[in-house]
Scaffold this active site. Structure first.
Site, mmCIF file in Angstrom:
data_model
loop_
_atom_site.group_PDB
_atom_site.id
_atom_site.type_symbol
_atom_site.label_atom_id
_atom_site.label_comp_id
_atom_site.label_asym_id
_atom_site.label_seq_id
_atom_site.Cartn_x
_atom_site.Cartn_y
_atom_site.Cartn_z
ATOM 1 N N ALA A 857 0.782 -1.205 0.060
ATOM 2 C CA ALA A 857 -0.069 0.028 -0.147
ATOM 3 C C ALA A 857 0.685 1.260 -0.112
ATOM 4 O O ALA A 857 1.997 1.259 0.396
ATOM 5 C CB ALA A 857 -0.727 -0.236 1.402
ATOM 6 N N HIS A 858 0.274 2.181 -0.469
ATOM 7 C CA HIS A 858 0.849 3.563 -0.522
ATOM 8 C C HIS A 858 -0.194 4.588 0.044
ATOM 9 O O HIS A 858 -1.036 5.072 -0.641
ATOM 10 C CB HIS A 858 1.330 3.972 -1.951
#
Length: 1020
Positions: A857-858
């Site tokens: 995830a970012h």
């Protein structure tokens, strides 16, 4: 009457005359003997060795492949090579004799077939005498060249077969259908063998491989019947012609005059036999060879010119598409407007063509050559080390490039017409996309690559100079259209008045939109796939994969461009069918499906849109050329291109640009704007553009179709050649180790503006990472060059890949690479009410038979705390929902360690029911590794080198025994710190990264990896 010359005694000896069909028969039997003898001897002496492959052996595999039979063992390899060497003479003779029968002054196609026949024969020698064990790449190159040359050889041979030889044509057609039809199951079983590793699949593949060999020989054997139908005889010895040649030989006598020079006479049957043939001594004239060379060059020149023009078009697309990635390097580092974006305005230089003297000069041969040469600086820019210097040179190159292309597209006075130029431009785009497909999604002559990063800049520049030399020195109007719509067309008295020229705005808008669509969607074969990609389900991808199915995009583009070629062949005015509103509706439907749907349906919509875009290239270019204001028209077209390019960026970069909020996540508005700009080019009831009339010379028609066929087949062969050679498997499978990493890769550009794929590959390979999360990876946009950051690693190291949400999902991108099979994956767009959309990949991996959830995830930036809070809650929910399944989180989380709510750290660790990989590491800010249900044995932080602006974090885990769970998850059990010497050696991270490390990468912060003992009682 003049006295007859004396007859030399040497000329009275008899000639050897034999039926030319014997040449074809000898070739057939020698070829069959070569392959069948190798197969027979190989099965007798080395049966189990030649049926064995990298997946299985006897009895699962029980029939050998061609390559294993003819290239691996003595003596079958040597027998084969001797017989194939004997076949070479008849093969060359067969090609020459076939050309002699089929040649025609009305068509250049027999010459094309003859040239490809020679290349095909030489290529055969290449893959026969350079085996895969000698040099795998060279062997494959010649093999691919041979297969590609079979297309024009077979199809052209059918088309050139004399009309009276109906039986020959029928046989060739049937064999060619069987040959090309066998390629489909061949590719299928190759996929089953190479990708799915199915035992026995290679045996089925071998059947079709051998069938291609024998069908190839059968096709050539048909020449025997053709030679018999023509009653062709081959004579060796002195000529018995009754003509007496003097020093003044007429052109029509050239063929007869050349025969004694080569001491062999190819004579078709004569209708009348002279009553008293008298032998004469032939006096060769010194100009015979010169006349022969001139004749050959006259035949070949149009094809050489066409190839040169296609290559110069490839240079145009290469330099043109390199400008925005070169300037956006600075925007990425600034995370906002950096100022270098003004370089995009260099594409507006066609406004200078409003100056009549400049327009006249730009349309001249000398002006075009000069502008070409100046634009080549965009290729040479790769040699400059500083990104700013490269940008300056590329920007200046685009000034000259845009001027030259606008002058050329508008109708060059000293050259071919617009129909020809539009065709060449479209093929140049296909060649550019194919070169990226073959070069890990990088154009090999871009300034952002060099020799170390997969560039072939020097070779590309050298070929460009050769093509320019040919262009400058070619005969004026060497390629001329038979019919072309003039700028002003007189109207007859009995017809209604039609505007003499097109309106500049009605042609500039469609042309600008077309240039943007071609660049943004079709300049790379995998961009349309990235738009439709959604991940895996039940151990298989839900849709097409970029590195495996990109060839479908190229084939579809070729089919789209073939449509106007077919219409032009039917009638010069048939091209107007592509201006009908129904065709616009077809393109709009394709764009809608591409935008709305995903997986194979969405990709199918993209392919139909690609057909639409490629098909309208000639009509849009032609209408733009019919305007009376060249400078204003092409300036406006380039302005539309620039505005659409910026708009496509603002849909995702809205937080960093002025006015971005209005296009936030609105790719639909950009696509709508594209289609609205296309609308004026179509014949609406109240808007009737003038009727077009287009035609192409015969050499251009045959050249275009040959190129389209070669590009289509080459794309498939490149896919097969680039197929991952290493099946995905963990680096250290014995102790159930799982080594993971997370790295933010800054859009695939290193700190000096070069492509970073190979630098990343080296680090991942050295650290032996089984599962890796990459962030900032959505490169399928014009600003990043429409690239794929995973291609080198996937194709050379063997990983399963999930690209995460695509460019139409408006994120910066995330990628998951895994040595373990991906059972299922889900793409998430995390809540982002105020800031940029954050991507996440939730994947279930089959790790040594145990399901493990991996989340990549970012999160959003620190400017938007609400976004980060909501995103953290969603990620915590995802991890908690998978309990009690083991979990590994690899992500970019803007937070300080141990930060309390509403900061992300506490939310994710507590609500997600996971552990920090090391709670005592308090020097982190954006990258974190969390886990649950595994034994962590090591944690390291590796410096970034020049790859990116962020470090690489590595976490190593040991999976509990299948069916069991972690025995003790208390903090005391998890923090049994250890020296590496107290652990098994296979759990050590690479020693090379201690100290100064490798290429600027080393263990930093701690100066060493941190190691942990596995608590007693753990079931492993």
């Amino acid at each position: 009457m003049a006295p007859q010359p004396a007859v030399s005694t040497s000329t009275t000896r008899s000639r050897i005359v034999f039926d030319a069909s014997h040449v074809a028969r000898v070739h057939t039997w020698l070829a069959f003997a070569a392959f069948t003898s190798a197969l027979g001897v190989g099965c007798l002496l080395h049966y189990k060795k030649i049926v064995k492959n990298g997946v299985a052996g006897y009895p699962e595999e029980w029939f050998p492949s061609v390559s294993a039979t003819i290239g691996d063992w003595y003596p079958e390899r040597n027998i084969f090579q001797i017989l194939i060497a004997l076949t070479a003479g008849p093969r060359f003779a067969l090609v020459l004799l076939q050309y002699y029968i089929q040649r025609s002054s009305a068509s250049s196609l027999p010459t094309v077939v003859f040239i490809f026949g020679l290349i095909r024969t030489i290529s055969c020698g290449g893959w026969v005498y350079i085996t895969s064990s000698d040099d795998h790449d060279v062997h494959d190159f010649f093999m691919i060249a041979y297969i590609v040359c079979n297309i024009p050889w077979m199809l052209g041979g059918i088309a050139c077969t004399p009309i009276q030889s109906t039986g020959v044509r029928r046989k060739r057609r049937a064999i060619a259908i069987a040959f090309f039809g066998s390629i489909v199951p061949l590719v299928y079983f190759f996929i089953q063998h190479k990708v799915h590793r199915v035992p026995g699949a290679y045996t089925h593949y071998s059947f079709f491989e051998w069938s291609l060999i024998f069908l190839d020989v059968f096709f050539d054997s048909v020449a025997e019947a053709e030679f018999k139908d023509a009653q062709l005889e081959l004579a060796i010895g002195p000529s018995l012609s009754s003509n007496v040649y003097t020093d003044q030989i007429q052109p029509k006598e050239l063929d007869m005059a050349l025969k004694p020079l080569v001491q062999a006479t190819l004579e078709p049957p004569s209708q009348e036999t002279p009553a008293s043939p008298q032998p004469h001594v032939i006096k060769p004239h010194p100009s015979h060879r010169t006349l022969l060379l001139i004749s050959l060059w006259t035949t070949v020149q149009p094809h050489v010119s066409f190839i040169s023009d296609v290559y110069l078009s490839y240079i145009f697309w290469s330099i043109f598409t390199s400008l925005i990635p070169t300037l956006f390097y600075f925007s990425v580092w600034e995370l906002g407007i950096a100022g270098q974006e003004l370089a995009l305005l260099t594409t507006l230089s066609p406004i200078l063509l409003s100056i009549p003297p400049l327009l006249s000069w730009a349309r001249s041969r000398g002006g075009q050559t000069t502008l070409h040469l100046l634009s080549f600086s965009g290729i040479a820019a790769y040699a400059l080390q500083k990104p700013l210097h490269r940008l300056f040179v590329v920007a200046v190159a685009n000034i000259f490039l845009a001027i030259r292309q606008a002058a050329e597209w508008s109708g060059v006075t000293d050259g071919p017409g617009v129909a020809y130029q539009s065709t060449v431009t479209a093929i140049g785009l296909l060649v550019s996309s194919l070169s990226k497909h073959a070069n890990h999604s990088n154009n090999p002559i871009w300034p952002l690559v060099n020799e170390a990063s997969g560039g072939f800049n020097k070779s590309g520049l050298a070929l460009a100079l050769l093509a320019l030399y040919e262009y400058h020195n070619r005969k004026s109007q060497s390629i001329k259209c038979n019919a072309e719509t003039p700028a002003v067309k007189p109207q007859s008295a009995n017809k209604p008045e039609i505007s003499a020229v097109e309106h500049w705005l009605a042609t500039a808008l469609p042309l600008g939109s077309l240039l943007f669509c071609l660049h943004g969607l079709l300049s790379d074969s995998s961009t349309l796939i990235a738009w439709s990609w959604t991940g895996y389900e039940n151990n298989a991808p839900r849709g097409p994969m970029p590195h495996l199915h990109g060839s479908l995009t190229l084939i579809t583009q070729a089919l789209g461009l073939l449509i106007p070629q077919i219409l032009i062949s039917i009638s010069p005015s048939a091209i107007n069918a592509l201006s009908h509103p129904l065709w616009f509706g077809y393109g709009t439907a394709g764009a809608y499906v591409m935008l709305t749907y995903r997986n194979w349906i969405g990709y199918a919509g993209g392919l139909n849109f690609a057909v639409f875009l490629m098909s309208i290239i000639p009509t849009l270019f032609q209408r733009a050329a019919l305007t009376s204001t060249v400078g204003r028209t092409y300036f406006t077209a380039m302005l539309v291109y620039c505005l659409l390019s910026l708009a496509s960026v603002w849909t995702v970069a809205y937080a960093f640009v002025p006015g971005g909020v209005y296009l936030r996540e609105r790719t639909d508005l950009v696509v709508l704007a594209q289609m609205v700009c296309f609308a004026p080019a179509f014949a609406w009831p109240r808007l009737r553009p003038r009727t077009l009339s287009m035609d192409l010379p015969a050499s251009a028609k045959s050249g275009a179709r040959t190129f389209l066929a070669l590009i289509s087949v080459s794309s498939v062969l490149v896919t097969m050649y680039r197929w991952p050679s290493i099946p995905p498997k963990p680096f250290n499978s014995g102790p159930r180790l799982l080594r993971t990493g997370i790295w933010t890769l800054h859009f695939g550009m290193d700190n000096v503006g070069r492509d970073s794929q190979r630098l990343v590959r080296n680090v991942i390979r050295d650290l032996e990472l089984d599962v890796v999360g990459f962030l900032e990876t959505d490169l399928h946009r014009v600003v990043y060059g429409n690239r794929d950051l995973t291609r080198v690693i996937v194709e050379e190291m063997g990983y399963y890949v999930d690209l995460g949400p695509g460019p139409n999902s408006h994120t910066w991108g995330a990628v998951l690479l895994s040595k373990f099979p991906i059972i299922n994956s889900t793409h998430h767009l995390l809540p982002s009410p105020r800031g940029e959309l954050a991507p996440a990949i939730e994947a279930i991996l089959d790790v040594y038979g145990t399901e493990v959830t991996v989340v990549v995830a970012h999160n959003g930036q620190e400017e938007d705390p609400l976004d980060r809070e909501l995103q953290s809650k969603e990620l915590a929910r995802i991890m908690s929902a998978s309990y009690p399944r083991p979990v590994i989180f690899l992500g970019y989380v803007v937070t300080k360690p141990h930060a309390t709510r509403p900061n992300p750290y506490e939310i994710m660790v507590t609500d997600g029911q996971v552990h920090d990989i090391d709670k005592d590491d308090k020097d982190r800010w954006c990258e974190y590794i969390f886990y649950r249900g595994l034994y962590r044995t090591s944690y390291a932080r590796v410096s970034r080198g020049i790859v990116t602006d962020t470090e690489l974090q590595v976490g190593q885990f040991v999976l509990p025994k299948h069916g069991s769970s972690v025995a003790d998850e208390s903090e005391a059990a998890r923090y049994l710190r250890s020296f590496k010497e107290d652990l098994p050696r296979e759990q050590w991270l690479p020693m090379e990264y201690y100290g100064s490390g490798v290429n600027g990468h080393f263990y930093h912060v701690f100066g060493t990896p941190l190691y942990y003992k596995i608590p007693e009682g753990a079931m492993l």
